[in-house]
Design a protein around this motif. Structure first.
Motif, short mmCIF file in Angstrom:
data_model
loop_
_atom_site.label_atom_id
_atom_site.label_comp_id
_atom_site.label_asym_id
_atom_site.label_seq_id
_atom_site.Cartn_x
_atom_site.Cartn_y
_atom_site.Cartn_z
N MET A 1 0.74 -1.29 -0.13
CA MET A 1 0.05 0.10 -0.01
C MET A 1 0.87 1.23 -0.01
SD MET A 1 -3.18 -0.91 2.54
CE MET A 1 -3.91 0.81 2.35
N GLN A 2 1.75 1.27 0.83
CA GLN A 2 2.99 2.27 0.92
C GLN A 2 3.50 2.58 -0.32
OE1 GLN A 2 2.94 4.54 3.46
NE2 GLN A 2 4.07 5.65 1.84
N ARG A 3 3.87 1.50 -1.24
CA ARG A 3 4.58 1.64 -2.30
C ARG A 3 3.75 2.08 -3.28
NH1 ARG A 3 7.73 -3.41 -5.06
NH2 ARG A 3 5.50 -4.08 -5.37
N CYS A 4 2.42 1.69 -3.35
CA CYS A 4 1.31 2.29 -4.26
C CYS A 4 1.15 3.67 -4.02
CB CYS A 4 0.16 1.46 -4.13
SG CYS A 4 -0.97 1.99 -5.36
N LYS A 5 1.00 4.08 -2.61
CA LYS A 5 1.03 5.40 -2.36
C LYS A 5 1.88 6.38 -2.74
CE LYS A 5 -2.31 5.23 1.70
NZ LYS A 5 -2.30 5.53 3.04
N ASP A 6 3.39 5.88 -2.55
CA ASP A 6 4.47 6.67 -3.16
C ASP A 6 4.42 6.67 -4.66
OD1 ASP A 6 5.33 6.76 -0.35
OD2 ASP A 6 6.84 5.16 -0.57
N LYS A 7 4.07 5.70 -5.45
CA LYS A 7 4.02 5.81 -6.55
C LYS A 7 3.04 6.86 -7.22
CE LYS A 7 3.32 2.81 -10.96
NZ LYS A 7 2.97 1.73 -11.34
N TYR B 1 2.13 9.53 -5.72
CA TYR B 1 2.75 10.77 -5.21
C TYR B 1 3.59 11.26 -5.97
CZ TYR B 1 4.55 13.88 -1.74
OH TYR B 1 5.22 15.38 -0.95
N ASN B 2 4.59 10.38 -6.51
CA ASN B 2 5.65 10.84 -7.28
C ASN B 2 5.03 11.15 -8.73
OD1 ASN B 2 7.98 11.03 -5.55
ND2 ASN B 2 7.85 8.64 -5.40
N GLY B 3 4.14 10.42 -9.07
CA GLY B 3 3.70 10.52 -10.39
C GLY B 3 2.61 11.90 -10.47
N ILE B 4 2.27 12.29 -9.37
CA ILE B 4 1.60 13.53 -9.41
C ILE B 4 2.41 14.69 -9.55
CG2 ILE B 4 0.34 15.32 -7.89
CD1 ILE B 4 -0.88 12.98 -6.52
N LEU B 5 3.67 14.78 -8.85
CA LEU B 5 4.93 15.55 -8.81
C LEU B 5 5.53 15.54 -10.39
CD1 LEU B 5 6.16 15.49 -5.26
CD2 LEU B 5 4.81 17.07 -5.99
N ASN B 6 5.66 14.41 -10.96
CA ASN B 6 6.18 14.28 -12.19
C ASN B 6 5.36 14.88 -13.30
OD1 ASN B 6 8.40 13.07 -11.01
ND2 ASN B 6 7.77 11.05 -11.33
N ALA B 7 4.16 14.64 -13.13
CA ALA B 7 3.12 15.21 -14.09
C ALA B 7 3.23 16.53 -13.87
CB ALA B 7 1.71 14.49 -13.96
N TYR C 1 -6.36 15.39 -4.80
CA TYR C 1 -6.62 16.37 -3.58
C TYR C 1 -6.51 15.47 -2.20
CZ TYR C 1 -8.42 20.45 -5.71
OH TYR C 1 -8.52 21.48 -6.74
N SER C 2 -6.32 14.28 -2.18
CA SER C 2 -5.99 13.47 -1.18
C SER C 2 -4.55 13.20 -0.74
CB SER C 2 -6.58 11.90 -1.65
OG SER C 2 -5.82 11.12 -2.47
N TYR C 3 -3.76 13.70 -1.86
CA TYR C 3 -2.33 13.81 -1.64
C TYR C 3 -1.94 15.34 -1.23
CZ TYR C 3 -1.81 8.82 -3.06
OH TYR C 3 -1.58 7.56 -3.02
N PHE C 4 -2.50 16.32 -1.84
CA PHE C 4 -2.27 17.75 -1.69
C PHE C 4 -3.60 18.53 -1.65
CE2 PHE C 4 1.13 15.59 -4.14
CZ PHE C 4 2.39 16.28 -3.67
#
Length: 200
Positions: free
Chosen positions: A7-13, A15-21, A51-54
């Motif tokens: 779950m954490q790995r999925c969340k991190d993916k 999160y990073n996908g949002i920032l990369n985009a 919005y669940s991340y930022f």
């Protein structure tokens, strides 16, 4: 791997996908065009997921800026490796700052714009302490026999930042600057910083 780790790995993916985009949009369309909706479309998630991340777009921009400052610190540290002469080290710090601004122009402009809208820049960007500590180390290396007061350090550090940011901005504005002239300006700036340093 357990379910919590997955779950954490999925969340991190995500999160990073949002920032990369967000970074891709920033580089291709500019900061004004960036929106939560565009980020969601780019990574093919719904807006509520973003919005669940930022909290909002500004929170995304702040995190991008944090990453930018961390990269800048890394660039400066690498540039100082193997150098012992204090003047050469100062010049290398300035050069690294300028090169980072040229390579990551959109991110650099964001880093020094988004801070205008926060209440406390140093609280929002703790990494700025690392940048000031790098300068403090170089300042102490210039005069090892004198302990620099905090007010003197702050004044000298802000002078250094002003010159670094000014040169970086000039290089962004005048993209066809002659490298020889640019090098001359850089060396004069370093001499100016060193000659204006107040150790009291």
């Amino acid at each position: 791997m357990g379910s919590k780790e997955r779950m954490q790995r999925c969340k991190d993916k995500v999160y990073n996908g949002i920032l990369n985009a967000a970074m891709d949009i920033l580089k291709t369309e500019g900061c004004e065009s960036l929106s939560v909706r565009k980020i969601a479309e780019k990574i093919e998630y719904s807006v509520p997921v973003i919005y669940s991340y930022f909290l909002n777009k500004e929170a995304v921009l702040i995190e991008l800026s944090r990453r930018g400052f961390a990269t800048l610190v890394n660039c400066v540290e690498k540039a100082l490796i193997g150098l012992t002469d204090p003047e050469a080290r100062m010049e290398s710090m300035l050069t690294a700052h300028i090169r980072f601004a040229q390579k990551e122009s959109e991110l650099y402009q964001l880093m020094y714009t988004v801070g205008i809208h926060v209440t406390d820049v140093e609280e929002t960007f703790p990494i700025l302490k690392d940048i000031s500590n790098l300068f403090r180390k170089e300042l102490n290396g210039l005069r090892k026999d004198i302990s620099v007061t905090e007010s003197s350090f702050r004044s000298n550090y802000l002078t250094f930042l002003s010159i670094a940011h000014g040169l970086a901005t000039l290089n962004l504005y005048f993209r066809n600057l002659d490298p020889v002239a640019n090098c001359t300006v850089l060396k004069r700036a370093v001499r100016g910083i060193i000659s204006s340093i107040d150790f009291e």
